[in-house]
Design an enzyme around this catalytic site. Structure first.
Site, PDB file in Angstrom:
ATOM      1  N   THR A   1     -27.825  33.568 -35.435  1.00 13.02           N
ATOM      2  CA  THR A   1     -28.374  34.382 -34.348  1.00 13.02           C
ATOM      3  C   THR A   1     -27.945  35.846 -34.482  1.00 13.02           C
ATOM      4  OG1 THR A   1     -28.280  32.477 -32.913  1.00 13.02           O
ATOM      5  CG2 THR A   1     -28.321  34.617 -31.818  1.00 13.02           C
TER       6      THR A   1
ATOM      7  N   GLY B   1     -32.098  26.770 -27.075  1.00 12.30           N
ATOM      8  CA  GLY B   1     -30.688  27.146 -26.980  1.00 12.30           C
ATOM      9  C   GLY B   1     -30.469  28.280 -26.000  1.00 12.30           C
ATOM     10  N   ASP B   2     -29.334  28.970 -26.148  1.00 12.36           N
ATOM     11  CA  ASP B   2     -29.003  30.000 -25.165  1.00 12.36           C
ATOM     12  C   ASP B   2     -29.681  31.342 -25.433  1.00 12.36           C
ATOM     13  OD1 ASP B   2     -27.413  30.287 -27.490  1.00 12.36           O
ATOM     14  OD2 ASP B   2     -26.016  31.571 -26.400  1.00 12.36           O
TER      15      ASP B   2
ATOM     16  N   GLY C   1     -23.684  31.190 -31.052  1.00 12.17           N
ATOM     17  CA  GLY C   1     -22.824  30.010 -31.163  1.00 12.17           C
ATOM     18  C   GLY C   1     -23.555  28.768 -30.741  1.00 12.17           C
TER      19      GLY C   1
END
Lengths: 312, 312
Positions: free
Chosen positions: B180, B210-211, B232
């Site tokens: 990322t 994901g985030d 992460g």
């Protein structure tokens, strides 16, 4: 320890003068059924998480709310559903978005939380995963109600008219009615949980995702602060990270749930948004503020008597 | 006012002994190019938001990072990209998820922010919207690099072996490498912005999100606190609402960015997650902590000299 369940069935332009006695009675009855379902779990010593799921399932199964059966239609005439769930004890969370085949999206969110290593699954993948894990599936026409279908036709007519009038991006305009449902619970062990489920916006396009499936925006629960579920113009709730902001104000600024919820609702309003919040802490303090005409809402505790309200 | 740009290119099992001098030089050169691109905007008095976009575009265009060209492959052998962006001055935000045709997903996020009334669009709808608004499109094989393709084959072989060994849900296992990319910037007017872009997890299934595209989790910016981008194991960053939690600790607990970032990284670790954060406040204070072997990272300020680092 005293348990508590608080639910909402959406906020928006809900005016007493536009409501018939029959419709009002139907909403109150549905809210009471949802409250009793969750209370049944809590009074027997069950987990807050299970109470949240039980009460949200009732509202998803009711055609009255914009969640599960009775969800609004998107621009393509289909239903796409979102839900999220969080356990305040473990901070475990699950969310699904763009669901098209699950009877109960909140069950899908629960399966993501418990049976996958992920937090958020989308679209066909989310449907397939939940079905493989045993979630009940339905055909897409299960969700359909004539009222929602007519809402779509009206929204499209309005859109066409506005496009003719040279008004761009009207398809992306936000609604004034939000039927999202949610629940927050405190169980006898002192654990908190929160969940939210929705069909999103009528006539939504472009794969729009609102706040309901976003952990932090529409749903948050932390035993160290409170449990929160939001309803309203999701865009502003995402920008404010509304549910987590309430939690942060309780945890770090030591605000009461009433104060914290009002601060965040005011912030959402400053950003141009309307809607409501339900918030519950470990002492059983709760609040159900909204900045719209009304919010379907209710609460139940150890006396087993459901209390419901709709207007201001 | 002093401007500042801080970027990351992912955290994870990046070990010096496994890195060749050529590869290390290539990463450092790419980070420097990204830093100079953003610095070019800031030094001329441009907006933090534009600097964030400029530096992320460079990293998306580089095959070295898991974003844009060089994104990892999902289980079906396709690339699905996510990005998000936030303006600390207005709290305006945009996000796209499951992008398959945009050259620069961060541009898609920017178009959602500026040209729609929504914050988050998904899948084909997001691709179509951004393309209609003028975003550059590419054919799906644009993203492909042989290294990422081989990573997918290895991941699938490992998965098959583990499934034979009776290990369920291995397809949902989390990786130890996160490519990322992200950027946070402070411009000469004192405005903050943050952005994040990713290809997600190798071999991801079920429409996992994901985030990175989640405002509050992977990205957050607020002039009243700080700008944050995370990298992460996204699941733990979502559960911690990591980016917004850093902001809340700065705003309400008056922690420094260093303290706040470390508290949140420790919380992510407690939840079982690893990764890193970049955080920048309005005084130009910044921090780039990570709890993995390494994180591609760098910063640049008024002297125009890019500083980069990879290992501890």
């Amino acid at each position: 320890m005293q348990f508590r369940l608080v639910i909402h069935g959406g906020a928006g332009a809900i005016k007493k003068e536009k409501m018939t006695p029959e419709k009002e009675a139907a909403y109150r009855a549905a809210l009471e059924t949802a409250l009793r379902a969750g209370c049944g779990v809590l009074s027997k010593g069950g987990a807050a998480l299970d109470a949240v799921i039980a009460s949200i399932k009732v509202m998803e199964d009711s055609p009255l709310f914009n969640a599960g059966k009775g969800a609004v239609f998107n621009h393509d005439g289909r239903n796409e559903l979102d839900a999220s769930l969080m356990d305040g004890r473990t901070l475990a969370a699950g969310a699904v978005t763009e669901i098209t085949t699950l009877k109960n999206p909140i069950v899908g969110a629960h399966l993501v939380m418990t049976k996958s290593k992920h937090v958020m699954l989308a679209g066909k993948g989310a449907d397939d995963f939940a079905a493989a894990q045993g979630a009940e599936t339905v055909s897409p026409d299960y969700y359909r109600t004539e009222e929602r279908w007519e809402e779509l036709q009206k929204a499209k007519e309005k859109e066409e008219k506005e496009e003719k009038d040279g008004n761009k991006h009207t398809s992306l305009q936000l609604e004034e009615k939000f039927g999202t449902v949610g629940a927050v619970a405190l169980d006898q062990r002192g654990n908190l949980a929160a969940g939210t489920s929705t069909g999103g916006l009528t006539n939504k396009r472009f794969g729009r995702i609102g706040d309901s499936p976003i952990i932090g925006a529409g749903t948050y629960a932390d035993n160290e602060s409170c449990a929160v579920s939001a309803t309203g113009q999701g865009e502003m709730f995402i920008r404010a990270v509304a549910a987590h902001e309430v939690s942060a104000l309780v945890k770090y600024k030591k605000l009461s749930v009433e104060q914290a919820a009002q601060v965040v609702l005011d912030k959402v309003h400053t950003l141009g948004g309307s809607g409501g919040l339900i918030v519950l802490d470990r002492d059983g303090h709760f609040t159900m503020p909204f900045n719209t005409d009304g919010m379907y809402r209710g609460t139940i505790g150890p006396d087993g008597k459901p209390e419901t309200a709709i207007y201001r």
